[in-house]
Design a protein around this motif. Sequence first.
Motif, PDB file in Angstrom:
ATOM      1  N   ASN A 208       0.850  -1.191   0.000  1.00  0.00           N
ATOM      2  CA  ASN A 208       0.000   0.000   0.000  1.00  0.00           C
ATOM      3  C   ASN A 208       0.887   1.242   0.000  1.00  0.00           C
ATOM      4  OD1 ASN A 208      -2.544  -1.322   0.064  1.00  0.00           O
ATOM      5  ND2 ASN A 208      -2.234  -1.775   2.230  1.00  0.00           N
ATOM      6  N   TRP A 209       0.646   2.125  -0.944  1.00  0.00           N
ATOM      7  CA  TRP A 209       1.488   3.294  -1.146  1.00  0.00           C
ATOM      8  C   TRP A 209       0.800   4.565  -0.662  1.00  0.00           C
ATOM      9  CZ3 TRP A 209       6.326   2.440  -3.118  1.00  0.00           C
ATOM     10  CH2 TRP A 209       6.543   1.222  -3.781  1.00  0.00           C
ATOM     11  N   ALA A 210       1.592   5.485  -0.133  1.00  0.00           N
ATOM     12  CA  ALA A 210       1.082   6.822   0.144  1.00  0.00           C
ATOM     13  C   ALA A 210       0.901   7.573  -1.171  1.00  0.00           C
ATOM     14  CB  ALA A 210       2.039   7.575   1.063  1.00  0.00           C
ATOM     15  N   ASN A 211       1.784   7.317  -2.136  1.00  0.00           N
ATOM     16  CA  ASN A 211       1.687   7.871  -3.488  1.00  0.00           C
ATOM     17  C   ASN A 211       1.984   6.728  -4.453  1.00  0.00           C
ATOM     18  OD1 ASN A 211       1.855   9.182  -5.930  1.00  0.00           O
ATOM     19  ND2 ASN A 211       3.375  10.696  -5.278  1.00  0.00           N
ATOM     20  N   ASP A 212       0.962   6.253  -5.155  1.00  0.00           N
ATOM     21  CA  ASP A 212       1.152   5.060  -5.993  1.00  0.00           C
ATOM     22  C   ASP A 212       2.043   5.317  -7.198  1.00  0.00           C
ATOM     23  OD1 ASP A 212      -0.590   6.676  -7.333  1.00  0.00           O
ATOM     24  OD2 ASP A 212      -2.034   5.097  -7.841  1.00  0.00           O
ATOM     25  N   GLN A 213       2.430   6.562  -7.455  1.00  0.00           N
ATOM     26  CA  GLN A 213       3.375   6.839  -8.535  1.00  0.00           C
ATOM     27  C   GLN A 213       4.794   6.411  -8.157  1.00  0.00           C
ATOM     28  OE1 GLN A 213       2.288   8.008 -11.585  1.00  0.00           O
ATOM     29  NE2 GLN A 213       0.286   7.716 -10.609  1.00  0.00           N
ATOM     30  N   ASP A 214       5.056   6.255  -6.864  1.00  0.00           N
ATOM     31  CA  ASP A 214       6.403   5.880  -6.430  1.00  0.00           C
ATOM     32  C   ASP A 214       6.802   4.482  -6.900  1.00  0.00           C
ATOM     33  OD1 ASP A 214       6.793   8.285  -5.175  1.00  0.00           O
ATOM     34  OD2 ASP A 214       6.222   7.564  -3.179  1.00  0.00           O
ATOM     35  N   LYS A 215       5.831   3.615  -7.136  1.00  0.00           N
ATOM     36  CA  LYS A 215       6.162   2.242  -7.535  1.00  0.00           C
ATOM     37  C   LYS A 215       6.862   2.197  -8.888  1.00  0.00           C
ATOM     38  CE  LYS A 215       1.593   1.399  -9.568  1.00  0.00           C
ATOM     39  NZ  LYS A 215       0.319   0.626  -9.443  1.00  0.00           N
ATOM     40  N   ARG A 216       6.814   3.284  -9.655  1.00  0.00           N
ATOM     41  CA  ARG A 216       7.443   3.315 -10.977  1.00  0.00           C
ATOM     42  C   ARG A 216       8.965   3.409 -10.895  1.00  0.00           C
ATOM     43  NH1 ARG A 216       3.465   7.288 -14.578  1.00  0.00           N
ATOM     44  NH2 ARG A 216       1.514   6.150 -14.167  1.00  0.00           N
ATOM     45  N   TYR A 217       9.495   3.661  -9.707  1.00  0.00           N
ATOM     46  CA  TYR A 217      10.948   3.691  -9.558  1.00  0.00           C
ATOM     47  C   TYR A 217      11.556   2.294  -9.695  1.00  0.00           C
ATOM     48  CZ  TYR A 217      10.677   8.528  -7.969  1.00  0.00           C
ATOM     49  OH  TYR A 217      10.458   9.888  -7.892  1.00  0.00           O
ATOM     50  N   ALA A 218      10.761   1.251  -9.572  1.00  0.00           N
ATOM     51  CA  ALA A 218      11.223  -0.118  -9.813  1.00  0.00           C
ATOM     52  C   ALA A 218      10.979  -0.480 -11.275  1.00  0.00           C
ATOM     53  CB  ALA A 218      10.497  -1.100  -8.899  1.00  0.00           C
ATOM     54  N   GLU A 219      11.907  -1.209 -11.868  1.00  0.00           N
ATOM     55  CA  GLU A 219      11.766  -1.574 -13.284  1.00  0.00           C
ATOM     56  C   GLU A 219      10.561  -2.478 -13.508  1.00  0.00           C
ATOM     57  OE1 GLU A 219      15.388  -3.270 -14.639  1.00  0.00           O
ATOM     58  OE2 GLU A 219      16.509  -1.394 -14.570  1.00  0.00           O
ATOM     59  N   SER A 220      10.323  -3.404 -12.581  1.00  0.00           N
ATOM     60  CA  SER A 220       9.189  -4.323 -12.725  1.00  0.00           C
ATOM     61  C   SER A 220       8.841  -4.896 -11.353  1.00  0.00           C
ATOM     62  CB  SER A 220       9.518  -5.455 -13.705  1.00  0.00           C
ATOM     63  OG  SER A 220      10.609  -6.225 -13.224  1.00  0.00           O
ATOM     64  N   TRP A 221       7.623  -5.453 -11.257  1.00  0.00           N
ATOM     65  CA  TRP A 221       7.152  -6.086 -10.033  1.00  0.00           C
ATOM     66  C   TRP A 221       6.694  -7.500 -10.360  1.00  0.00           C
ATOM     67  CZ3 TRP A 221       7.513  -3.704  -5.302  1.00  0.00           C
ATOM     68  CH2 TRP A 221       7.778  -2.340  -5.302  1.00  0.00           C
ATOM     69  N   SER A 222       6.971  -8.417  -9.480  1.00  0.00           N
ATOM     70  CA  SER A 222       6.574  -9.805  -9.694  1.00  0.00           C
ATOM     71  C   SER A 222       5.059  -9.961  -9.530  1.00  0.00           C
ATOM     72  CB  SER A 222       7.312 -10.734  -8.713  1.00  0.00           C
ATOM     73  OG  SER A 222       7.196 -10.263  -7.379  1.00  0.00           O
ATOM     74  N   ASP A 223       4.532 -11.076 -10.035  1.00  0.00           N
ATOM     75  CA  ASP A 223       3.082 -11.288 -10.063  1.00  0.00           C
ATOM     76  C   ASP A 223       2.485 -11.494  -8.672  1.00  0.00           C
ATOM     77  OD1 ASP A 223       3.170 -11.076 -12.810  1.00  0.00           O
ATOM     78  OD2 ASP A 223       3.331 -13.249 -13.134  1.00  0.00           O
ATOM     79  N   ASN A 224       3.310 -11.805  -7.676  1.00  0.00           N
ATOM     80  CA  ASN A 224       2.772 -12.044  -6.331  1.00  0.00           C
ATOM     81  C   ASN A 224       2.505 -10.755  -5.562  1.00  0.00           C
ATOM     82  OD1 ASN A 224       5.660 -11.641  -6.178  1.00  0.00           O
ATOM     83  ND2 ASN A 224       5.542 -12.263  -4.038  1.00  0.00           N
ATOM     84  N   VAL A 225       2.843  -9.602  -6.165  1.00  0.00           N
ATOM     85  CA  VAL A 225       2.699  -8.316  -5.489  1.00  0.00           C
ATOM     86  C   VAL A 225       1.449  -7.612  -6.000  1.00  0.00           C
ATOM     87  CG1 VAL A 225       3.746  -6.083  -5.015  1.00  0.00           C
ATOM     88  CG2 VAL A 225       5.186  -8.115  -5.230  1.00  0.00           C
ATOM     89  N   THR A 226       0.586  -7.222  -5.069  1.00  0.00           N
ATOM     90  CA  THR A 226      -0.606  -6.423  -5.371  1.00  0.00           C
ATOM     91  C   THR A 226      -0.417  -5.027  -4.800  1.00  0.00           C
ATOM     92  OG1 THR A 226      -2.009  -8.398  -5.263  1.00  0.00           O
ATOM     93  CG2 THR A 226      -3.102  -6.252  -5.106  1.00  0.00           C
ATOM     94  N   HIS A 227      -0.758  -4.013  -5.572  1.00  0.00           N
ATOM     95  CA  HIS A 227      -0.548  -2.631  -5.154  1.00  0.00           C
ATOM     96  C   HIS A 227      -1.869  -1.987  -4.746  1.00  0.00           C
ATOM     97  CE1 HIS A 227       3.616  -2.606  -6.609  1.00  0.00           C
ATOM     98  NE2 HIS A 227       3.164  -3.308  -7.644  1.00  0.00           N
ATOM     99  N   GLY A 228      -1.774  -1.111  -3.761  1.00  0.00           N
ATOM    100  CA  GLY A 228      -2.943  -0.381  -3.294  1.00  0.00           C
ATOM    101  C   GLY A 228      -2.516   0.945  -2.696  1.00  0.00           C
ATOM    102  N   LEU A 229      -3.452   1.605  -2.039  1.00  0.00           N
ATOM    103  CA  LEU A 229      -3.190   2.876  -1.386  1.00  0.00           C
ATOM    104  C   LEU A 229      -3.501   2.744   0.103  1.00  0.00           C
ATOM    105  CD1 LEU A 229      -4.774   5.381  -3.937  1.00  0.00           C
ATOM    106  CD2 LEU A 229      -2.340   5.175  -3.393  1.00  0.00           C
ATOM    107  N   VAL A 230      -2.794   3.517   0.920  1.00  0.00           N
ATOM    108  CA  VAL A 230      -3.101   3.524   2.343  1.00  0.00           C
ATOM    109  C   VAL A 230      -4.491   4.114   2.533  1.00  0.00           C
ATOM    110  CG1 VAL A 230      -0.710   3.681   3.101  1.00  0.00           C
ATOM    111  CG2 VAL A 230      -1.968   5.763   2.594  1.00  0.00           C
ATOM    112  N   GLU A 231      -5.169   3.667   3.581  1.00  0.00           N
ATOM    113  CA  GLU A 231      -6.548   4.093   3.799  1.00  0.00           C
ATOM    114  C   GLU A 231      -6.644   5.568   4.160  1.00  0.00           C
ATOM    115  OE1 GLU A 231      -8.281   1.551   6.671  1.00  0.00           O
ATOM    116  OE2 GLU A 231      -8.117  -0.255   5.447  1.00  0.00           O
ATOM    117  N   LYS A 232      -5.612   6.081   4.850  1.00  0.00           N
ATOM    118  CA  LYS A 232      -5.612   7.476   5.269  1.00  0.00           C
ATOM    119  C   LYS A 232      -4.423   8.179   4.646  1.00  0.00           C
ATOM    120  CE  LYS A 232      -7.628   6.560   9.824  1.00  0.00           C
ATOM    121  NZ  LYS A 232      -7.430   6.737  11.285  1.00  0.00           N
ATOM    122  N   PRO A 233      -4.465   9.494   4.509  1.00  0.00           N
ATOM    123  CA  PRO A 233      -3.279  10.232   4.060  1.00  0.00           C
ATOM    124  C   PRO A 233      -2.111   9.986   4.989  1.00  0.00           C
ATOM    125  CG  PRO A 233      -5.214  11.641   4.014  1.00  0.00           C
ATOM    126  CD  PRO A 233      -5.622  10.370   4.698  1.00  0.00           C
TER     127      PRO A 233
END
Length: 254
Positions: A208-233
């Motif tokens: 879960n990301w505070a800013n889901d744009q940050d995940k783009r700093y990695a070249e790729s993510w494996s299939d076992n990883v699911t991305h989301g956002l934190v519930e609160k700021p």
Amino acid sequence: MNVASGLRAGQPLIGLPRICLRQISHSGKRKEPSVGFQGPEGHGEKIWIWSHRRTDQTVYTLRDRLNDHHDLKQIPFNGKKLKPATLRKDYWSPMAIIEFPQGHGSVGRSVFQKLRELKHLHEVSWPEDMRLKTEDEYTEQDIKRIKNAKEEGRTYVPVRTKRQRGAALCAQKKNSIADMAAVLAGQGRGNKIVAGEGEGELVPVTVNWANDQDKRYAESWSDNVTHGLVEKPAYVLGDDVPEPTKTNPVLRAT
């Protein structure tokens, strides 16, 4: 203890049977294998990655709050005034939270160890181009020198000062995200995220990301990883939002 050396001539052997019995009882006792520190229930099922808003320094924790005594040890001294004296809440916030399935705390603790090791490696072993400025760091004087050198058929690359090198070493945010992708994909000897032997399956993980744009700093993510956002700021994570009152109204944008 050497029994023979502790006896004197003419001394009665009253304590000898007891000493021998104690040695026999200890030598025959079977030791149980150690499983390491387990911690409370759920310990290791979540990893918090904290980031400094101005310097991009990062800290990993297994709890939802920072502790100066323990977590400041993760930040090396890279120069004067580059290591904070305290972890101020107005500068530090969770960049991401890694969540593992219930009962997989040992997997989370293994990943936590790998991330800490990689972070330390980045801070003590860096490439040669760490000495060089990036284009966004060029000053007007640097640009002028580059232009003059090009006209003279030379190549000029601006070099960072000692303080700038220290600040670049402190900025581990991008490296931390790339490390997350690598470790969650099963890389690293002894990584428990790989279930089973050989080419085992990877344990499912949610980031879960505070800013889901940050995940783009990695070249790729494996299939076992699911991305989301934190519930609160990030700036209110772990804190209760106060209810509006007459004396403490909540201001809203208009």
